[in-house]
Design an enzyme around this catalytic site. Structure first.
Site, PDB file in Angstrom:
ATOM      1  N   SER A  21       0.873  -1.317  -0.028  1.00  0.00           N
ATOM      2  CA  SER A  21       0.011   0.083  -0.343  1.00  0.00           C
ATOM      3  C   SER A  21       0.921   1.151   0.005  1.00  0.00           C
ATOM      4  O   SER A  21       0.529   1.603   0.017  1.00  0.00           O
ATOM      5  CB  SER A  21      -0.994  -0.032   1.190  1.00  0.00           C
ATOM      6  N   HIS A  42       0.553   4.458   6.386  1.00  0.00           N
ATOM      7  CA  HIS A  42       0.292   5.416   5.918  1.00  0.00           C
ATOM      8  C   HIS A  42       0.774   6.727   6.074  1.00  0.00           C
ATOM      9  O   HIS A  42       0.753   7.315   6.827  1.00  0.00           O
ATOM     10  CB  HIS A  42      -1.832   4.875   5.367  1.00  0.00           C
ATOM     11  N   ASP A  59      -7.826   6.812   4.290  1.00  0.00           N
ATOM     12  CA  ASP A  59      -7.933   5.465   4.553  1.00  0.00           C
ATOM     13  C   ASP A  59      -9.517   5.014   6.293  1.00  0.00           C
ATOM     14  O   ASP A  59      -9.428   3.731   6.947  1.00  0.00           O
ATOM     15  CB  ASP A  59      -7.086   5.121   6.078  1.00  0.00           C
TER      16      ASP A  59
END
Length: 179
Positions: free
Chosen positions: A54, A93, A126
């Site tokens: 990701s 992230h 997210d």
């Protein structure tokens, strides 16, 4: 005159104790290094292995990342590692939005930092990965910010976690080798 070639029992015991103490010393040293790293970085998890794609091209599966939790405020562009309660793995992230909201939990009019994250290789943010009903991750759920990485250094860890029989094979080989 006949000389015995057998080694006395105290010698075997001394050798065994020496080996046990050496192993204990190595384990204690590793533990102290890990505890020191946790203290210096203010993170319970100062080193992690990236387990998904990701964040490509910034990080690839198998990269080892180094975290620090010393920076109090997260900024857009930082890469926080968020670990939600009752989740088995953290999320690495990039912060794409940062907001402050009055902390309804505390009565002293403090503000809670809210962070919206997104994987660099993902099409959407997210929000769907956050706990139900939540639009943001909280600063206190961040276990650290990525401060560095070593490419591909964590592949062995991923292989062992994906195929646990390899761990048992490696342990068996070590046990045979130690004899």
């Amino acid at each position: 005159m006949h000389h015995s070639t057998t080694i006395s029992a105290p010698f075997h015991l001394r050798r065994l104790l020496s080996e046990v103490l050496t192993i204990a010393w190595v384990l204690a040293t590793c533990y102290l290094l890990w505890a020191s790293l946790r203290y210096v970085t203010d993170s319970k998890h100062p080193v992690l292995v990236v387990s998904s794609e990701s964040m490509e091209p910034a990080f690839y599966r198998g990269d080892v990342i180094f975290l620090s939790n010393c920076q109090q405020k997260i900024h857009v562009g930082d890469i926080p590692v968020v670990w939600f309660q009752n989740r088995s793995l953290p999320m690495v992230h990039r912060a794409i939005e940062v907001h402050y909201a009055a902390d309804s939990v505390k009565a002293d009019s403090t503000f809670r930092q809210l962070v919206l994250t997104k994987g660099d290789n993902n099409d959407v943010d997210d929000r769907v990965l956050y706990p139900e009903g939540r639009e943001y991750a909280y600063r206190e759920e961040v276990v650290g910010l990525v401060k560095g990485y070593v490419p591909y250094a964590g592949w062995l860890s991923l292989i062992v976690s994906d195929r646990q029989w390899i761990l048992y094979l490696m342990l068996g080989a070590v046990a045979l080798f130690v004899r």
